[in-house]
Scaffold this active site. Structure first.
Site, PDB file in Angstrom:
ATOM      1  N   HIS A  88      24.242  -6.499  -7.008  1.00  0.00           N
ATOM      2  CA  HIS A  88      23.405  -5.395  -6.967  1.00  0.00           C
ATOM      3  C   HIS A  88      23.625  -4.140  -7.484  1.00  0.00           C
ATOM      4  CE1 HIS A  88      20.603  -7.892  -4.157  1.00  0.00           C
ATOM      5  NE2 HIS A  88      21.506  -8.763  -4.522  1.00  0.00           N
ATOM      6  N   ASP A  94      16.704  -1.106  -3.203  1.00  0.00           N
ATOM      7  CA  ASP A  94      17.010  -2.765  -3.306  1.00  0.00           C
ATOM      8  C   ASP A  94      15.706  -3.355  -2.445  1.00  0.00           C
ATOM      9  OD1 ASP A  94      18.022  -5.347  -2.942  1.00  0.00           O
ATOM     10  OD2 ASP A  94      19.765  -4.350  -3.866  1.00  0.00           O
TER      11      ASP A  94
END
Ligand code: UDP
Length: 498
Positions: free
Chosen positions: A27, A136
């Site tokens: 990520h 995110d």
């Protein structure tokens, strides 16, 4: 430190984006790439990172040198949420209940991140006004604070579009009683994921749709309905993919979300926009949480073209001792050279159950090279690498596509089973070893990849690789979507100023 030439002359006055990834390698890397792309467009970026990950980056990478080129970039550290635990890996046994593990990580993060977010967005640290927040997709608690601060929000979704579409369909699959499904139904076709009904089997669905994978207290229907609702209320969804790869699925996603920005593959996009003279500092290794072993590049330099199988299962997947032995025996038995990443924490449990057989040690001495962490981007681009045995993580898949290296997929969890189905059945750029781990199968698949089916796989891979590179070049779809995103971020900042 050299400051890169600015594409336009406007100073960073009004634009300030806060970027907040889940604290995991897969990520952080694409979100750091996005950060740098925004810096190149004269947008100020604050990147939220846990203190332990920040320390690892400082220890193992040139991240400070990389970002010193952008006066508008800074890291903002969040205190380590769970002392003495490696934050970049999910706890052992994560496969059984990945959503539960994500919940644990986000809950741990929430307690330390919320006060900092409040300070940054609402409180005294808000002197340098944040004008937009890129979150995110898994960090639901951060949306609530953005809402309270009346801030524009974009969701960054790390998985493939095909996976995101299957997430959107999960509530429907549950209502139609397709999920959870039984073991004996694994090879039947899924009916309620529109656009995939001719090829998607139950075994290809995200891992938490499987009974044994869903050992969490999470209500899947509620979880994914909430996610859909949250994402619908953002200013847009940013995806690390490209139109020519996932166009039909992106069309489906557009039926749910009014605005999406498919701007990938981000690692290649960043390189393109930096230009040859500036890209050296910004490869994937510049965001590695492990120490990169560069020795493998000299080893590759000694090998013939397309003679090496690169093996890596990413930053989270673990193997049992038996699985490791099967893969090892298959690699040695295939008689190809292999470069294998064995992370220190990759073996599930207490390590190997029995001593390694001599023939495996001998075979490895002759044809293998084992590292704890590789400069993957550089490895895949090396002329000696002819195939990639991968866990089908989305970053790894995109990196393989850009480098034009066909894959054997051995998916572990989450989005990986659906990625591997697309790799093998739709894009035809690899083979899917899903749900098996046997030395004879490994050996056979390597022989197919490197020899018997090499030409057909390479042909489709070359086409898709070309499309990937075209999409991030000036005039390409991802290039244009990034321009739109930048314009939209700037317009939102102007609106906030008024
Ligand atoms: N990676 C790397 N060196 C390694 C193994 C992995 O640099 O030895 C990088 C890889 O290039 C990718 C990331 O780690 O960018 C892994 O992300 P992915 O989405 O493929 O899998 P995850 O780790 O999230 O399961």
């Amino acid at each position: 430190m050299e400051i890169l030439p600015k594409p336009n002359s406007s100073p960073y006055t009004h634009n300030h984006v806060l970027i907040f990834p889940l604290p995991a390698q897969g990520h952080m890397t694409p979100m750091l790439h996005l950060s740098e792309l925004l810096c190149l467009a004269n947008i100020k970026v604050t990147f939220l990172i846990t203190t332990d990950n920040h320390q690892l980056l400082n220890q193992h990478t040139n991240v400070n040198e990389r970002f010193a080129r952008y006066p508008g970039f800074r890291f903002e550290a969040i205190p380590q949420a769970r002392p003495n635990e490696q934050p970049q890996t999910l706890p052992q046994g994560a496969k059984a209940g990945v959503l539960n593990m994500i919940r644990l990580i986000t809950e741990g993060l929430e307690s330390s991140a919320v006060p900092i977010l409040r300070e940054l967005l609402i409180g005294s640290k808000n002197v340098d006004k944040v004008t937009c927040f890129i979150i995110d997709g898994w960090l639901s608690f951060a949306y609530d604070i953005a809402l309270e601060a009346k801030l524009a929000v974009f969701a960054f979704r790390c998985p493939s579009a095909c996976c995101i579409w299957s997430y959107i369909c999960i509530p429907h699959l549950i209502q139609a009683r397709e999920v959870p499904f039984k073991d004996e139904e694994m090879d039947e076709l899924v009916k309620n994921v529109p656009g995939m009904s001719s090829f998607l089997r139950y075994r290809d669905l995200p891992s938490f749709c499987r009974g044994q994978d869903n050992s969490s207290c999470i209500n899947l229907e509620q979880f994914f309905s909430d996610e859909l609702h949250r994402n619908k209320n953002t200013n847009g969804i940013i995806l690390n993919t490209f139109e020519d790869l996932e166009g039909p699925i992106l069309t489906k996603i557009r039926s749910q979300y009014s605005k999406i920005y498919p701007i990938g593959p981000l690692h290649a996009h960043l390189k393109y926009r930096l230009g040859k003279e500036n890209q050296a500092l910004s490869n994937n290794s510049s965001s590695s949480l492990w120490e990169v072993d560069q020795g493998c590049i000299s080893w590759l330099d000694q090998k013939p073209n397309k003679s090496v199988v690169y093996v890596s299962f990413g930053s989270i997947a673990t193997l049992t001792s038996d699985q490791l032995m099967e893969i090892w025996a298959g690699l040695v038995g295939s008689n190809y050279y292999f470069l294998w990443v064995i992370r220190p924490n990759v073996i599930f449990g207490d390590g190997l159950d029995s001593p390694t057989p001599d023939e495996l040690l001998e075979g490895t001495k002759k044809r293998g090279y084992i590292v704890k962490w590789a400069p993957q981007d550089e490895v895949l681009a090396h002329r000696a690498v002819g195939g990639f045995l991968t866990h089908s993580g989305w970053n790894s898949t995109l990196e393989s596509i850009v480098a034009g290296v066909p894959m054997i997929c051995w998916p572990y969890f989450a989005d990986q089973p659906i990625n591997s189905r697309f790799v093998s059945e739709i894009w035809k750029i690899g083979l899917d070893m899903k749900d098996t781990c046997d030395r004879v199968i490994v050996e056979n698949m390597i022989n197919d990849l490197m020899d018997r089916r090499k030409d057909e796989l390479k042909k489709s891979m070359d086409q898709i690789s070309h499309l990937a590179n075209r999409s991030i070049s000036k005039g390409g779809s991802s290039y244009s979507y990034l321009d739109h995103l930048i314009e939209d971020i700037k317009a939102l900042a102007m609106k906030r100023e008024l």
